[in-house]
Each structure stands twice: as structure tokens, then as C-alpha cells.
Design a protein around this motif. Structure first.
Motif, PDB file in Angstrom:
ATOM      1  N   THR A 194      -4.332 -13.386 -10.948  1.00  0.00           N
ATOM      2  CA  THR A 194      -3.931 -13.749  -9.589  1.00  0.00           C
ATOM      3  C   THR A 194      -4.245 -12.620  -8.623  1.00  0.00           C
ATOM      4  OG1 THR A 194      -2.090 -15.033 -10.522  1.00  0.00           O
ATOM      5  CG2 THR A 194      -1.958 -14.510  -8.184  1.00  0.00           C
ATOM      6  N   VAL A 195      -4.614 -12.992  -7.405  1.00  0.00           N
ATOM      7  CA  VAL A 195      -4.674 -12.038  -6.302  1.00  0.00           C
ATOM      8  C   VAL A 195      -3.357 -12.192  -5.552  1.00  0.00           C
ATOM      9  CG1 VAL A 195      -5.816 -11.358  -4.160  1.00  0.00           C
ATOM     10  CG2 VAL A 195      -7.182 -12.214  -6.073  1.00  0.00           C
ATOM     11  N   PHE A 196      -2.568 -11.138  -5.542  1.00  0.00           N
ATOM     12  CA  PHE A 196      -1.311 -11.138  -4.805  1.00  0.00           C
ATOM     13  C   PHE A 196      -1.590 -10.504  -3.452  1.00  0.00           C
ATOM     14  CE2 PHE A 196      -0.404 -10.943  -9.307  1.00  0.00           C
ATOM     15  CZ  PHE A 196       0.463 -12.015  -9.457  1.00  0.00           C
ATOM     16  N   ASP A 197      -1.090 -11.121  -2.393  1.00  0.00           N
ATOM     17  CA  ASP A 197      -1.363 -10.569  -1.070  1.00  0.00           C
ATOM     18  C   ASP A 197      -0.101 -10.529  -0.233  1.00  0.00           C
ATOM     19  OD1 ASP A 197      -1.360 -12.920   0.995  1.00  0.00           O
ATOM     20  OD2 ASP A 197      -2.482 -13.665  -0.728  1.00  0.00           O
ATOM     21  N   ALA A 198      -0.146  -9.666   0.778  1.00  0.00           N
ATOM     22  CA  ALA A 198       0.998  -9.474   1.659  1.00  0.00           C
ATOM     23  C   ALA A 198       1.214 -10.687   2.559  1.00  0.00           C
ATOM     24  CB  ALA A 198       0.823  -8.215   2.504  1.00  0.00           C
ATOM     25  N   GLY A 199       0.202 -11.519   2.720  1.00  0.00           N
ATOM     26  CA  GLY A 199       0.367 -12.776   3.405  1.00  0.00           C
ATOM     27  C   GLY A 199       0.321 -12.751   4.914  1.00  0.00           C
ATOM     28  N   GLN A 200       0.279 -11.608   5.524  1.00  0.00           N
ATOM     29  CA  GLN A 200       0.264 -11.557   6.982  1.00  0.00           C
ATOM     30  C   GLN A 200      -0.953 -10.769   7.452  1.00  0.00           C
ATOM     31  OE1 GLN A 200       3.180 -10.209   5.404  1.00  0.00           O
ATOM     32  NE2 GLN A 200       4.387 -12.060   5.521  1.00  0.00           N
ATOM     33  N   GLY A 201      -1.724 -11.363   8.335  1.00  0.00           N
ATOM     34  CA  GLY A 201      -2.830 -10.658   8.973  1.00  0.00           C
ATOM     35  C   GLY A 201      -4.003 -10.387   8.046  1.00  0.00           C
ATOM     36  N   GLU A 202      -4.917  -9.622   8.577  1.00  0.00           N
ATOM     37  CA  GLU A 202      -6.144  -9.274   7.868  1.00  0.00           C
ATOM     38  C   GLU A 202      -5.955  -7.956   7.118  1.00  0.00           C
ATOM     39  OE1 GLU A 202      -8.411 -11.399   7.785  1.00  0.00           O
ATOM     40  OE2 GLU A 202      -8.172 -12.595   9.590  1.00  0.00           O
ATOM     41  N   PRO A 203      -6.722  -7.747   6.059  1.00  0.00           N
ATOM     42  CA  PRO A 203      -6.692  -6.439   5.403  1.00  0.00           C
ATOM     43  C   PRO A 203      -7.275  -5.398   6.355  1.00  0.00           C
ATOM     44  CG  PRO A 203      -8.428  -7.804   4.481  1.00  0.00           C
ATOM     45  CD  PRO A 203      -7.659  -8.664   5.440  1.00  0.00           C
ATOM     46  N   MET A 204      -6.553  -4.320   6.588  1.00  0.00           N
ATOM     47  CA  MET A 204      -6.971  -3.319   7.572  1.00  0.00           C
ATOM     48  C   MET A 204      -8.058  -2.379   7.048  1.00  0.00           C
ATOM     49  SD  MET A 204      -5.078  -4.083  10.159  1.00  0.00           S
ATOM     50  CE  MET A 204      -5.024  -2.678  11.230  1.00  0.00           C
ATOM     51  N   ALA A 205      -7.881  -1.916   5.813  1.00  0.00           N
ATOM     52  CA  ALA A 205      -8.812  -0.932   5.261  1.00  0.00           C
ATOM     53  C   ALA A 205      -8.653  -0.902   3.752  1.00  0.00           C
ATOM     54  CB  ALA A 205      -8.531   0.451   5.847  1.00  0.00           C
ATOM     55  N   VAL A 206      -9.629  -0.304   3.106  1.00  0.00           N
ATOM     56  CA  VAL A 206      -9.591  -0.113   1.658  1.00  0.00           C
ATOM     57  C   VAL A 206     -10.148   1.281   1.374  1.00  0.00           C
ATOM     58  CG1 VAL A 206     -11.857  -1.215   1.287  1.00  0.00           C
ATOM     59  CG2 VAL A 206     -10.147  -1.216  -0.554  1.00  0.00           C
ATOM     60  N   THR A 207      -9.617   1.922   0.341  1.00  0.00           N
ATOM     61  CA  THR A 207     -10.002   3.295   0.008  1.00  0.00           C
ATOM     62  C   THR A 207     -10.591   3.342  -1.389  1.00  0.00           C
ATOM     63  OG1 THR A 207      -8.292   4.178   1.453  1.00  0.00           O
ATOM     64  CG2 THR A 207      -9.138   5.661  -0.248  1.00  0.00           C
ATOM     65  N   CYS A 208     -11.647   4.107  -1.545  1.00  0.00           N
ATOM     66  CA  CYS A 208     -12.288   4.298  -2.838  1.00  0.00           C
ATOM     67  C   CYS A 208     -11.402   5.192  -3.708  1.00  0.00           C
ATOM     68  CB  CYS A 208     -13.661   4.940  -2.662  1.00  0.00           C
ATOM     69  SG  CYS A 208     -14.457   5.366  -4.238  1.00  0.00           S
ATOM     70  N   PRO A 209     -11.151   4.803  -4.958  1.00  0.00           N
ATOM     71  CA  PRO A 209     -10.330   5.639  -5.830  1.00  0.00           C
ATOM     72  C   PRO A 209     -11.065   6.894  -6.320  1.00  0.00           C
ATOM     73  CG  PRO A 209     -11.167   3.775  -7.059  1.00  0.00           C
ATOM     74  CD  PRO A 209     -11.573   3.571  -5.620  1.00  0.00           C
ATOM     75  N   HIS A 210     -12.385   6.934  -6.170  1.00  0.00           N
ATOM     76  CA  HIS A 210     -13.169   8.076  -6.648  1.00  0.00           C
ATOM     77  C   HIS A 210     -13.299   9.177  -5.599  1.00  0.00           C
ATOM     78  CE1 HIS A 210     -14.127   5.687 -10.120  1.00  0.00           C
ATOM     79  NE2 HIS A 210     -14.763   4.783  -9.394  1.00  0.00           N
ATOM     80  N   CYS A 211     -13.692   8.785  -4.388  1.00  0.00           N
ATOM     81  CA  CYS A 211     -13.982   9.792  -3.357  1.00  0.00           C
ATOM     82  C   CYS A 211     -12.961   9.818  -2.226  1.00  0.00           C
ATOM     83  CB  CYS A 211     -15.379   9.586  -2.794  1.00  0.00           C
ATOM     84  SG  CYS A 211     -15.582   8.072  -1.806  1.00  0.00           S
ATOM     85  N   SER A 212     -12.017   8.888  -2.242  1.00  0.00           N
ATOM     86  CA  SER A 212     -10.943   8.791  -1.245  1.00  0.00           C
ATOM     87  C   SER A 212     -11.418   8.472   0.166  1.00  0.00           C
ATOM     88  CB  SER A 212     -10.101  10.070  -1.224  1.00  0.00           C
ATOM     89  OG  SER A 212      -9.509  10.277  -2.494  1.00  0.00           O
ATOM     90  N   VAL A 213     -12.635   7.961   0.306  1.00  0.00           N
ATOM     91  CA  VAL A 213     -13.118   7.548   1.623  1.00  0.00           C
ATOM     92  C   VAL A 213     -12.475   6.210   1.980  1.00  0.00           C
ATOM     93  CG1 VAL A 213     -15.141   6.698   2.891  1.00  0.00           C
ATOM     94  CG2 VAL A 213     -15.263   8.823   1.609  1.00  0.00           C
ATOM     95  N   ARG A 214     -11.953   6.146   3.196  1.00  0.00           N
ATOM     96  CA  ARG A 214     -11.310   4.931   3.704  1.00  0.00           C
ATOM     97  C   ARG A 214     -12.353   4.108   4.440  1.00  0.00           C
ATOM     98  NH1 ARG A 214      -5.803   3.487   5.878  1.00  0.00           N
ATOM     99  NH2 ARG A 214      -6.177   2.179   7.710  1.00  0.00           N
ATOM    100  N   ILE A 215     -12.477   2.843   4.074  1.00  0.00           N
ATOM    101  CA  ILE A 215     -13.422   1.928   4.707  1.00  0.00           C
ATOM    102  C   ILE A 215     -12.614   1.016   5.623  1.00  0.00           C
ATOM    103  CG2 ILE A 215     -15.095   0.069   4.308  1.00  0.00           C
ATOM    104  CD1 ILE A 215     -14.611   2.067   1.362  1.00  0.00           C
ATOM    105  N   GLU A 216     -12.859   1.135   6.907  1.00  0.00           N
ATOM    106  CA  GLU A 216     -12.150   0.297   7.893  1.00  0.00           C
ATOM    107  C   GLU A 216     -12.731  -1.106   7.854  1.00  0.00           C
ATOM    108  OE1 GLU A 216      -9.488   1.312   9.582  1.00  0.00           O
ATOM    109  OE2 GLU A 216      -9.670   3.335   8.760  1.00  0.00           O
ATOM    110  N   LEU A 217     -11.853  -2.100   7.789  1.00  0.00           N
ATOM    111  CA  LEU A 217     -12.285  -3.488   7.692  1.00  0.00           C
ATOM    112  C   LEU A 217     -12.067  -4.274   8.975  1.00  0.00           C
ATOM    113  CD1 LEU A 217     -10.895  -4.229   4.119  1.00  0.00           C
ATOM    114  CD2 LEU A 217     -13.238  -3.603   4.761  1.00  0.00           C
ATOM    115  N   VAL A 218     -11.375  -3.672   9.943  1.00  0.00           N
ATOM    116  CA  VAL A 218     -11.144  -4.317  11.234  1.00  0.00           C
ATOM    117  C   VAL A 218     -11.551  -3.360  12.342  1.00  0.00           C
ATOM    118  CG1 VAL A 218      -9.268  -5.809  10.408  1.00  0.00           C
ATOM    119  CG2 VAL A 218      -8.732  -3.568  11.357  1.00  0.00           C
TER     120      VAL A 218
END
Length: 185
Positions: A72-96
Motif C-alpha cells: 500500500t501507498v499510505f498518504d497524508a491525504g491533503q494537498g500535493e507532495p511538497m518535496a522529496v529528499t534523496c537518502p544518499h546525498c540528502s539533496v531535496r527535490i522541490e516538487l511544487v
């Protein structure tokens, strides 16, 4: 976690929740999604923080526990995903963008990761910054927007869960990773 282990652990935790009176054992239409859930039990108020909530919160028709065992994909249910971060290099990718609209060139590969997991596929994509491949469940979502797993407990429309209850539930999940999503497990 294998599907068999997820089913067994779901039953174990569900039995604890019902026997302790946190949820009722009788399943009713009290969750979204067209299936039956477990309504709040007589001791539900003991595991939530009702400060700031108008009572009785238990009177909302979709206020039960939904137990999901299986991929299952569990989600917070409100709004769009704001960003995601790489677990290797810790770079944050802005999605909005600055107006909170999805940036499709950034979001599209992650959309494939999310949809792939829902469909039973592991879509491994490289980090846009370091190019190292990242497994679907390893991405770090801002505000824990998504969690990928095989077992989850959604407390629909419950006030915030008390930390001591979350700690006990975590203990009963036998060392498996626990992510709290906006009051949902």
C-alpha cells in the motif's frame, strides 16, 4: 515484511486494539473506501488528545480504524507532495513551485514510483542530483507525505494520537519501521 507476516501482525495488533477497548470488534461502514472498519471503542478517548476538538468526535460517520495489510501507498491525504529528499546525498527535490502547483518535470518520475508501488512494481529511479538508484520506500518525503509499506493503520478522523499510545503501538509492531502521517499510521 512478507504478506503473510503483515497479515499475522495486523491480526495481532487488531486483537490488542479491540481487547483493550480502543476500537470496537464489530466491523461497520465507518471508513472511507467502501469497506468496513472498526469504530472507536469505549476507551478510544484514552489514546487521543481531544484538546481543541469539539466533542463528541466519535459521532462523525467515518471515524473508524482501517487496517491495511498488503502492499500500500499510505498518504497524508491533503494537498500535493511538497518535496522529496534523496537518502544518499540528502539533496531535496522541490516538487511544487512558489504557488504550490506541481512542477511536472520534477514530479513525473516520482509519480511513476508511487503508481508503480500501488501496482505491485518497484520503480527504482536515480536521484536527479547524485544519480544513485533509490528504492521506492527509501525516498524521504517532506512532511511524511507518503509511506510505502505492507501494513498500516488509518485512524479516520481521530484527534491526534497520544505519544504514549504511538509508542505502545510501535512496540507491538515488533521493530518494524513506523511512520506517522498526519495522525495516520
Amino acid at each position: 515484511m512478507s504478506p503473510e507476516k503483515a497479515d499475522a501482525l495486523a491480526a495481532e495488533v487488531r486483537d490488542w486494539l479491540t481487547s483493550s477497548g480502543i476500537v470496537s470488534a464489530e466491523r461497520k461502514p465507518c471508513v472511507l473506501g467502501g469497506h468496513l472498519g472498526f469504530p472507536p471503542g469505549p476507551r478510544a478517548d484514552e489514546v487521543v488528545d481531544v484538546s481543541g476538538w469539539s466533542l463528541p468526535w466519535q459521532d462523525v460517520w467515518f471515524n473508524g480504524l482501517d487496517v491495511a495489510a498488503g502492499r500500500t501507498v499510505f498518504d497524508a491525504g491533503q494537498g500535493e507532495p511538497m518535496a522529496v529528499t534523496c537518502p544518499h546525498c540528502s539533496v531535496r527535490i522541490e516538487l511544487v513551485d512558489e504557488n504550490f502547483a506541481l512542477v511536472h518535470t520534477a514530479w513525473d518520475p516520482f509519480h511513476e514510483v508511487v503508481d508503480g508501488w500501488r501496482e505491485g512494481r518497484d520503480v527504482v529511479i536515480p536521484c536527479p542530483a547524485c544519480a544513485r538508484p533509490v528504492e521506492p520506500a527509501s525516498w524521504i518525503w517532506a512532511d511524511d507525505h507518503f509511506a510505502f509499506g505492507h501494513l498500516g493503520f488509518t485512524f479516520w478522523n481521530w484527534p491526534p494520537l497520544r505519544p504514549e499510545f504511538v509508542a505502545e503501538l510501535t512496540r507491538r509492531l515488533a521493530g518494524h519501521r513506523v511512520v506517522l502521517l498526519e495522525g495516520k499510521f
